[in-house]
Design a protein around this motif. Structure first.
Motif, PDB file in Angstrom:
ATOM      1  N   TYR A 134       0.828  -1.210   0.000  1.00 39.67           N
ATOM      2  CA  TYR A 134       0.000   0.000   0.000  1.00 39.67           C
ATOM      3  C   TYR A 134       0.862   1.260   0.000  1.00 39.67           C
ATOM      4  O   TYR A 134       0.733   2.122  -0.887  1.00 39.67           O
ATOM      5  CB  TYR A 134      -0.917  -0.022   1.217  1.00 39.67           C
ATOM      6  CG  TYR A 134      -1.831   1.174   1.349  1.00 39.67           C
ATOM      7  CD1 TYR A 134      -3.095   1.185   0.763  1.00 39.67           C
ATOM      8  CD2 TYR A 134      -1.447   2.299   2.082  1.00 39.67           C
ATOM      9  CE1 TYR A 134      -3.947   2.276   0.888  1.00 39.67           C
ATOM     10  CE2 TYR A 134      -2.282   3.396   2.206  1.00 39.67           C
ATOM     11  CZ  TYR A 134      -3.529   3.380   1.613  1.00 39.67           C
ATOM     12  OH  TYR A 134      -4.363   4.469   1.735  1.00 39.67           O
ATOM     13  N   LEU A 138       1.611   3.676  -3.232  1.00 39.93           N
ATOM     14  CA  LEU A 138       0.914   4.959  -3.218  1.00 39.93           C
ATOM     15  C   LEU A 138       1.774   6.125  -2.747  1.00 39.93           C
ATOM     16  O   LEU A 138       1.677   7.228  -3.282  1.00 39.93           O
ATOM     17  CB  LEU A 138      -0.345   4.853  -2.347  1.00 39.93           C
ATOM     18  CG  LEU A 138      -1.416   3.880  -2.849  1.00 39.93           C
ATOM     19  CD1 LEU A 138      -2.623   3.905  -1.937  1.00 39.93           C
ATOM     20  CD2 LEU A 138      -1.821   4.203  -4.285  1.00 39.93           C
ATOM     21  N   ARG A 142       3.425   6.407  -6.420  1.00 40.39           N
ATOM     22  CA  ARG A 142       2.449   7.439  -6.773  1.00 40.39           C
ATOM     23  C   ARG A 142       1.922   7.319  -8.212  1.00 40.39           C
ATOM     24  O   ARG A 142       2.026   8.268  -9.009  1.00 40.39           O
ATOM     25  CB  ARG A 142       3.058   8.835  -6.549  1.00 40.39           C
ATOM     26  CG  ARG A 142       3.469   9.065  -5.114  1.00 40.39           C
ATOM     27  CD  ARG A 142       3.935  10.485  -4.867  1.00 40.39           C
ATOM     28  NE  ARG A 142       4.305  10.679  -3.465  1.00 40.39           N
ATOM     29  CZ  ARG A 142       4.680  11.826  -2.944  1.00 40.39           C
ATOM     30  NH1 ARG A 142       4.747  12.916  -3.713  1.00 40.39           N
ATOM     31  NH2 ARG A 142       4.991  11.914  -1.655  1.00 40.39           N
ATOM     32  N   VAL A 144      -0.706   7.355 -11.298  1.00 35.43           N
ATOM     33  CA  VAL A 144      -1.930   8.064 -11.639  1.00 35.43           C
ATOM     34  C   VAL A 144      -2.538   7.388 -12.854  1.00 35.43           C
ATOM     35  O   VAL A 144      -1.891   6.577 -13.536  1.00 35.43           O
ATOM     36  CB  VAL A 144      -1.665   9.559 -11.927  1.00 35.43           C
ATOM     37  CG1 VAL A 144      -1.124  10.263 -10.698  1.00 35.43           C
ATOM     38  CG2 VAL A 144      -0.704   9.715 -13.106  1.00 35.43           C
ATOM     39  N   ALA A 145      -3.786   7.706 -13.135  1.00 32.62           N
ATOM     40  CA  ALA A 145      -4.488   7.103 -14.261  1.00 32.62           C
ATOM     41  C   ALA A 145      -3.699   7.311 -15.547  1.00 32.62           C
ATOM     42  O   ALA A 145      -3.212   8.409 -15.827  1.00 32.62           O
ATOM     43  CB  ALA A 145      -5.883   7.709 -14.382  1.00 32.62           C
ATOM     44  N   ILE A 165      -3.143  -2.594  -6.521  1.00 34.34           N
ATOM     45  CA  ILE A 165      -3.365  -1.225  -6.054  1.00 34.34           C
ATOM     46  C   ILE A 165      -3.129  -0.232  -7.190  1.00 34.34           C
ATOM     47  O   ILE A 165      -3.875   0.738  -7.356  1.00 34.34           O
ATOM     48  CB  ILE A 165      -2.456  -0.926  -4.847  1.00 34.34           C
ATOM     49  CG1 ILE A 165      -2.917  -1.748  -3.631  1.00 34.34           C
ATOM     50  CG2 ILE A 165      -2.455   0.565  -4.508  1.00 34.34           C
ATOM     51  CD1 ILE A 165      -1.990  -1.668  -2.440  1.00 34.34           C
ATOM     52  N   ALA A 166      -2.106  -0.473  -7.992  1.00 37.58           N
ATOM     53  CA  ALA A 166      -1.854   0.403  -9.143  1.00 37.58           C
ATOM     54  C   ALA A 166      -3.013   0.345 -10.135  1.00 37.58           C
ATOM     55  O   ALA A 166      -3.402   1.369 -10.710  1.00 37.58           O
ATOM     56  CB  ALA A 166      -0.542   0.008  -9.825  1.00 37.58           C
ATOM     57  N   ARG A 167      -3.575  -0.841 -10.339  1.00 37.69           N
ATOM     58  CA  ARG A 167      -4.729  -0.966 -11.229  1.00 37.69           C
ATOM     59  C   ARG A 167      -5.918  -0.166 -10.702  1.00 37.69           C
ATOM     60  O   ARG A 167      -6.642   0.478 -11.472  1.00 37.69           O
ATOM     61  CB  ARG A 167      -5.121  -2.445 -11.360  1.00 37.69           C
ATOM     62  CG  ARG A 167      -4.223  -3.263 -12.243  1.00 37.69           C
ATOM     63  CD  ARG A 167      -4.533  -3.048 -13.704  1.00 37.69           C
ATOM     64  NE  ARG A 167      -5.853  -3.582 -14.059  1.00 37.69           N
ATOM     65  CZ  ARG A 167      -6.566  -3.197 -15.093  1.00 37.69           C
ATOM     66  NH1 ARG A 167      -6.117  -2.248 -15.888  1.00 37.69           N
ATOM     67  NH2 ARG A 167      -7.742  -3.745 -15.357  1.00 37.69           N
ATOM     68  N   ILE A 168      -6.115  -0.179  -9.389  1.00 36.40           N
ATOM     69  CA  ILE A 168      -7.211   0.582  -8.791  1.00 36.40           C
ATOM     70  C   ILE A 168      -7.040   2.078  -9.068  1.00 36.40           C
ATOM     71  O   ILE A 168      -8.025   2.809  -9.235  1.00 36.40           O
ATOM     72  CB  ILE A 168      -7.293   0.304  -7.276  1.00 36.40           C
ATOM     73  CG1 ILE A 168      -7.747  -1.152  -7.045  1.00 36.40           C
ATOM     74  CG2 ILE A 168      -8.242   1.264  -6.571  1.00 36.40           C
ATOM     75  CD1 ILE A 168      -7.619  -1.610  -5.599  1.00 36.40           C
ATOM     76  N   GLN A 169      -5.790   2.527  -9.160  1.00 35.14           N
ATOM     77  CA  GLN A 169      -5.515   3.943  -9.443  1.00 35.14           C
ATOM     78  C   GLN A 169      -5.673   4.282 -10.925  1.00 35.14           C
ATOM     79  O   GLN A 169      -5.497   5.438 -11.316  1.00 35.14           O
ATOM     80  CB  GLN A 169      -4.099   4.304  -8.984  1.00 35.14           C
ATOM     81  CG  GLN A 169      -3.789   3.967  -7.543  1.00 35.14           C
ATOM     82  CD  GLN A 169      -4.811   4.523  -6.578  1.00 35.14           C
ATOM     83  OE1 GLN A 169      -5.088   5.730  -6.577  1.00 35.14           O
ATOM     84  NE2 GLN A 169      -5.384   3.665  -5.749  1.00 35.14           N
ATOM     85  N   GLN A 289      -8.289   0.727   4.276  1.00 34.44           N
ATOM     86  CA  GLN A 289      -8.512   0.820   2.832  1.00 34.44           C
ATOM     87  C   GLN A 289      -8.442  -0.560   2.179  1.00 34.44           C
ATOM     88  O   GLN A 289      -9.225  -0.876   1.277  1.00 34.44           O
ATOM     89  CB  GLN A 289      -7.487   1.753   2.204  1.00 34.44           C
ATOM     90  CG  GLN A 289      -7.666   1.952   0.704  1.00 34.44           C
ATOM     91  CD  GLN A 289      -9.005   2.562   0.341  1.00 34.44           C
ATOM     92  OE1 GLN A 289      -9.212   3.765   0.474  1.00 34.44           O
ATOM     93  NE2 GLN A 289      -9.955   1.746  -0.117  1.00 34.44           N
ATOM     94  N   TRP A 293     -11.231  -2.477  -0.142  1.00 34.51           N
ATOM     95  CA  TRP A 293     -10.978  -3.000  -1.487  1.00 34.51           C
ATOM     96  C   TRP A 293     -11.234  -4.497  -1.567  1.00 34.51           C
ATOM     97  O   TRP A 293     -11.779  -4.989  -2.562  1.00 34.51           O
ATOM     98  CB  TRP A 293      -9.548  -2.678  -1.906  1.00 34.51           C
ATOM     99  CG  TRP A 293      -9.343  -1.239  -2.301  1.00 34.51           C
ATOM    100  CD1 TRP A 293     -10.282  -0.372  -2.785  1.00 34.51           C
ATOM    101  CD2 TRP A 293      -8.112  -0.516  -2.255  1.00 34.51           C
ATOM    102  NE1 TRP A 293      -9.708   0.852  -3.044  1.00 34.51           N
ATOM    103  CE2 TRP A 293      -8.387   0.802  -2.739  1.00 34.51           C
ATOM    104  CE3 TRP A 293      -6.811  -0.824  -1.865  1.00 34.51           C
ATOM    105  CZ2 TRP A 293      -7.396   1.779  -2.826  1.00 34.51           C
ATOM    106  CZ3 TRP A 293      -5.823   0.144  -1.960  1.00 34.51           C
ATOM    107  CH2 TRP A 293      -6.110   1.430  -2.435  1.00 34.51           C
TER     108      TRP A 293
END
Length: 343
Positions: A134, A138, A142, A144-145, A165-169, A289, A293
Motif C-alpha cells: 500500500y 501509493l 504514486r 496516476v491514471a 493497487i496500481a490498477r485501482i488507481q 482501505q 478493497w
C-alpha cells in the motif's frame, strides 16, 4: 513443566539455508514475571528479510546472533498472562521468533490484533505485506491514471497486491514473474494487463514491446538484472520504489552491476527505498482501505501455508527458488491451528 521448541541460528549459511543453519532447541518455559505474558505462536511469516538477518552484516536491524532464536514476524494467542493489557485469549502479532511460545513484555513486545479474522490474513493482506504494498505503491510510486507500472516479483506476497493497487488507481500494470502459471495467475485472476516470464523471455525486449512510451512507475522486489532492464526503459519523471532485492540475498557474490543508472538522469527520474517500519503510525490507514478493497472484490491474494516448525528452514528457501505463490508462512502446530486459523 511445558517445553518450548525453538529454531536457533547455528551457523551463517553461504548460499541457501541448509540442514546445518538452524538447530532445533528445547527448553522449559520459564515462570512469568509481573508485566509479562506468554504467546502460543500459531503462524510464522516467512519473508526475504529473514535471509538478510542471518548475514553477518549491518542492516536496518542487527543480525541474529549465533545461538539466538531466529527472528521473525508471527501471530498467535496469549495463553498465560501477568499483564492486565493482554488477557488470556488475546490474539497478538509481532517479532515473536521461530518458536512455539514467546514470552513477551519489556524485551519482546507484541500488539493486539482483531479477533475473528483468519490469522493468516493478519500476516498477509492485512499485515506487513499488504501495508508494504500500500505505502510503497501509493506514497513512493504514486501512480496516476494512464501510467504504465511495472512490478517485479509480481506473484509474491507484496508484488501481487502492489500491482492490484496500481490498477485501482487507473494505471496499466505489467508484472514480472518466474513461471507461466504465475504469469497466468496475475493476468487472469488479479487483473494485470500483461506479464513477463523472466526465466523464458528476454525482459528488456519484452519491456520495449509492452512499454513503448516507457515505464512511469517501477515497484521492485528483485533488484539485479531485472532492475537494470527496467531502468533502461524509464519514462520522463518516472518513480522507482525499491522494496527489496531478493536476487542478491542468497549469494556471497557481489551484487549484479547496474549499468543503466544514468538513465535516471536522462529521464529526470526518482529512485527511493523504503521500509514498512517507516509507516507503522499510519498502518491503520492502509488496513482500513485494504479491507474496503477486498470487500469490493478489487483485491485478491493467496496464502501459501507450510506445516510444522521443523519445516521452516526448508520453506524459507522457497522464496528464492520461486516455489511459492503469494504470502508464504508456516503453521507451527497444525493440531492446534486448523486452517485457516480463526481465533
Amino acid at each position: 513443566m511445558a517445553v518450548n521448541r525453538q529454531l536457533r541460528l547455528a551457523r551463517r549459511p553461504v548460499g541457501p539455508v541448509d540442514d546445518d543453519t538452524f538447530e532445533l532447541h528445547e527448553e522449559p518455559l520459564p515462570d512469568l514475571d509481573a508485566g509479562q505474558y506468554r504467546v502460543r505462536v500459531a503462524y510464522l511469516s516467512l519473508d526475504p528479510t529473514n535471509r538478510i538477518w542471518i548475514r553477518d552484516e549491518a542492516s536496518y536491524m542487527p543480525p541474529v546472533g549465533i545461538g539466538e532464536v531466529m527472528r521473525g514476524s508471527a501471530i498467535g494467542e496469549v495463553v498465560e498472562s501477568r499483564h492486565d493489557g493482554y488477557p488470556v485469549g488475546t490474539p497478538v502479532a509481532g517479532l515473536l521468533g521461530w518458536q512455539e511460545y514467546a514470552t513477551c513484555g519489556a524485551d519482546v513486545q507484541a500488539r493486539a490484533v482483531p479477533a475473528g479474522v483468519p490469522l493468516p490474513h493478519l500476516l498477509s493482506i492485512y499485515g506487513g505485506t499488504g501495508v508494504t504494498a500500500y505505502f510503497g505503491m501509493l506514497d513512493v510510486g504514486r501512480p496516476v491514471a494512464g501510467d504504465t507500472v511495472v512490478v517485479s516479483g509480481a506473484a509474491g506476497a507484496t508484488g501481487s497486491v502492489a500491482g492490484q493497487i496500481a490498477r485501482i488507481q487507473g494505471a496499466r500494470v505489467i508484472g514480472i514473474a518466474g513461471t507461466d502459471e504465475k504469469c497466468r495467475w496475475i493476468t487472469e485472476d488479479l487483473g494485470f494487463d500483461a506479464a513477463i516470464n523472466y526465466r523464458t523471455e528476454d525482459v528488456g525486449q519484452r519491456l520495449r514491446a509492452l512499454c513503448p512510451d516507457g515505464v512511469d512507475v517501477f515497484f521492485d522486489n528483485v533488484g539485479g538484472t531485472i532492475l537494470d532492464a527496467v531502468l533502461g526503459r524509464l519514462a520522463i519523471g518516472a518513480r522507482v520504489a525499491l522494496c527489496g532485492a531478493i536476487s542478491n540475498y542468497n549469494t556471497a557474490d557481489d551484487p549484479t552491476p547496474i549499468r543503466n543508472y544514468m538513465n535516471l538522469v536522462v529521464a529526470r527520474a526518482r529512485i527511493q527505498g523504503f521500509l514498512v517500519f517507516d509507516y507503522l503510525d499510519r498502518a491503520a490507514e492502509a488496513v482500513l482501505q485494504l479491507v474496503q478493497w477486498v470487500g469490493e472484490g478489487k483485491i485478491m491474494w493467496r496464502d501459501h501455508i507450510v506445516d510444522g516448525l521443523e519445516a521452516t528452514p526448508r520453506a524459507l528457501n522457497m522464496l528464492f527458488t520461486g516455489e511459492n505463490t503469494g504470502k508464504l508462512m508456516v503453521r507451527v502446530d497444525p493440531s492446534r491451528s486448523p486452517a485457516p486459523g480463526i481465533l
